[in-house]
Design a protein around this motif. Structure first.
Motif, short mmCIF file in Angstrom:
data_model
loop_
_atom_site.label_atom_id
_atom_site.label_comp_id
_atom_site.label_asym_id
_atom_site.label_seq_id
_atom_site.Cartn_x
_atom_site.Cartn_y
_atom_site.Cartn_z
N LYS A 2 43.24 49.22 8.97
CA LYS A 2 42.60 48.00 9.09
C LYS A 2 43.70 46.83 9.01
O LYS A 2 44.44 46.74 8.34
CB LYS A 2 41.45 47.75 7.93
N LYS A 3 43.19 45.73 9.85
CA LYS A 3 44.06 44.46 10.17
C LYS A 3 43.36 43.28 9.39
O LYS A 3 42.22 43.22 9.02
CB LYS A 3 44.18 44.31 11.58
N ARG A 4 44.39 42.27 9.15
CA ARG A 4 43.95 40.90 8.64
C ARG A 4 44.32 40.15 9.80
O ARG A 4 45.55 39.74 9.93
CB ARG A 4 44.68 40.63 7.42
N LEU A 28 36.13 42.40 15.97
CA LEU A 28 37.14 42.91 14.93
C LEU A 28 36.23 43.02 13.70
O LEU A 28 36.50 43.85 13.03
CB LEU A 28 38.08 41.55 14.61
N LYS A 29 35.38 42.29 13.23
CA LYS A 29 34.43 42.48 12.18
C LYS A 29 33.57 43.69 12.42
O LYS A 29 33.50 44.56 11.31
CB LYS A 29 33.62 41.29 12.03
N LYS A 31 34.50 46.42 13.63
CA LYS A 31 35.58 47.53 13.31
C LYS A 31 35.95 47.34 11.84
O LYS A 31 36.89 48.27 11.92
CB LYS A 31 36.56 47.29 14.73
N HIS A 32 35.47 46.50 11.10
CA HIS A 32 35.91 46.59 9.80
C HIS A 32 36.81 46.01 9.44
O HIS A 32 37.95 46.16 8.36
CB HIS A 32 35.58 47.88 8.97
N HIS A 33 37.68 45.14 10.34
CA HIS A 33 38.61 44.23 10.08
C HIS A 33 38.30 43.14 9.26
O HIS A 33 37.29 42.63 9.33
CB HIS A 33 39.50 43.92 11.32
N LYS A 34 39.61 42.53 8.47
CA LYS A 34 39.06 41.19 7.83
C LYS A 34 39.52 40.25 8.72
O LYS A 34 40.69 40.05 9.30
CB LYS A 34 40.19 41.23 6.47
N ASP A 84 47.77 39.87 9.11
CA ASP A 84 48.94 40.74 9.85
C ASP A 84 49.06 39.94 11.24
O ASP A 84 50.25 39.96 11.91
CB ASP A 84 48.34 41.83 10.06
N ASP A 351 46.85 46.00 17.54
CA ASP A 351 47.55 47.49 17.18
C ASP A 351 48.89 47.35 17.41
O ASP A 351 49.69 47.83 16.47
CB ASP A 351 46.73 48.57 17.78
#
Length: 355
Positions: A2-4, A28-29, A31-34, A84, A351
């Motif tokens: 997971k990315k920020r 992005l949200k 896909k459960h990224h912050k 990130d 990514d």
């Protein structure tokens, strides 16, 4: 992993760039990224709807009144969030994000949405160009112009605007109107050049047609004054801002846009997705779209006579010819601009940078 991710923008106006930013943030949200959105100005034309989606958003205050507290808030937010990747939309946000890289460690994606840089940002943009880790354009015309002028230090890539395709849309039924109905989608901003559109309509007022304009007047009164001056009241319907413009596209026969400056306009993309033949000005982003898809006609910018001539050509076409143009545009959008394709391209880039 997971990315920020921070997405930074000058403001949350209801423009094409902000619409794409929200689509990326929501993807992005999902896909459960912050995800955090930072608006450099306290402008929220979405009226609180963004927070209802569950997205985090920070609005900075007025810079004339709170310059130092804004700088501190921005710096502290970056340090606490520890992104990130930062995706910066439009020039001032790009410049801010580049300067923040002096004190914070993150990968920067600068995304350019127009083919010409305003003079006021030119020097600061060029002097800070070495801080980019990736550059994303939404049109090939923008990429060519910026790289040819050496305004960037690295090669970029094109990720188009993502457009949601309509479901089960009939290409023929929606053109069975008693009179010809045009639709134009765009707020009353300087670059939309509605004056030229009104002049073109005046040249055609002996014909049975209407133009529905979907866009915020921004408090302007001159459009109504010009409409009265040219006696085209029966041909022009200013509908104001509408949350959903799709129903107006579905009810129309064709799409028209008179702007003299655009990036990659969402309004044209949506019109093409709904299989509408288009008449738009011959400028970089428009030419790239309409020329590639062969879905309409291009006219000289700020030339009411040429715009009227091309509108008349579309109105005089047979139904079969208009449907063919519409299908060409829809197939082009489906192939090059579908949301699934575009969001996957953004994910691949994020990514790659934040591996």
């Amino acid at each position: 992993m997971k990315k920020r991710v921070i997405l930074m923008t000058p403001s949350m106006s209801k423009g094409g760039a902000e619409t794409q930013l929200l689509k990326i943030a929501l993807f992005l949200k999902s896909k459960h990224h912050k995800v955090l959105i930072i608006s450099l100005k306290p402008i929220d034309e979405f009226k609180g709807d963004i927070r209802k989606t569950g997205l985090e958003i920070l609005f900075l205050k007025n810079w004339f009144r709170y310059p130092f507290s804004n700088i501190f808030k921005l710096y502290r937010t970056i340090r606490q969030f520890r992104p990130d990747v930062v995706i910066a939309f439009m020039f001032i946000a790009i410049i801010f994000a580049r300067l923040l890289k002096l004190t914070a460690k993150f990968k920067l994606i600068s995304t350019i949405r127009i083919s010409v840089i305003p003079k006021k940002w030119y020097l600061a943009f060029k002097l800070t160009r070495r801080f980019d880790d990736a550059i994303v354009y939404n049109s090939f015309a923008s990429m060519v112009n910026f790289e040819r002028q050496k305004l960037v230090s690295i090669g970029g890539l094109v990720i188009h605007n993502g457009i949601r395709m309509p479901k089960c849309y009939d290409l023929v039924d929606d053109v069975k109107n008693k009179h010809f109905k045009w639709v134009c989608i765009g707020h009353f901003r300087w670059n939309k050049d509605y004056l030229t559109l009104f002049k073109a309509i005046a040249r055609l007022k002996h014909i049975n047609f209407t133009v529905d304009i979907v866009g915020d007047l921004k408090g302007e009164v001159w459009p109504h004054q010009i409409i009265e001056k040219y006696e085209i009241q029966q041909h022009v319907n200013i509908l104001g801002f509408k949350k959903e413009s799709q129903s107006y596209l579905m009810q129309s026969d064709a799409f028209v846009l008179s702007s003299f400056s655009e990036g990659m306009p969402n309004a044209i993309l949506e019109a093409m997705a709904y299989a509408k033949p288009t008449v738009v000005t011959d400028i970089d982003g428009n030419r790239e779209l309409v020329g590639s898809a062969m879905c309409g006609l291009l006219c000289e910018k700020q030339n009411a006579k040429d715009l009227a001539t091309n509108m008349l050509k579309i109105m005089n076409m047979s139904l079969a010819d208009r449907v063919m143009l519409g299908k060409n545009g829809q197939l082009h959008i489906q192939k090059m601009f579908s949301e699934e394709k575009v969001m996957n391209e953004w994910m691949q880039l994020i990514d790659k940078l934040a591996c």
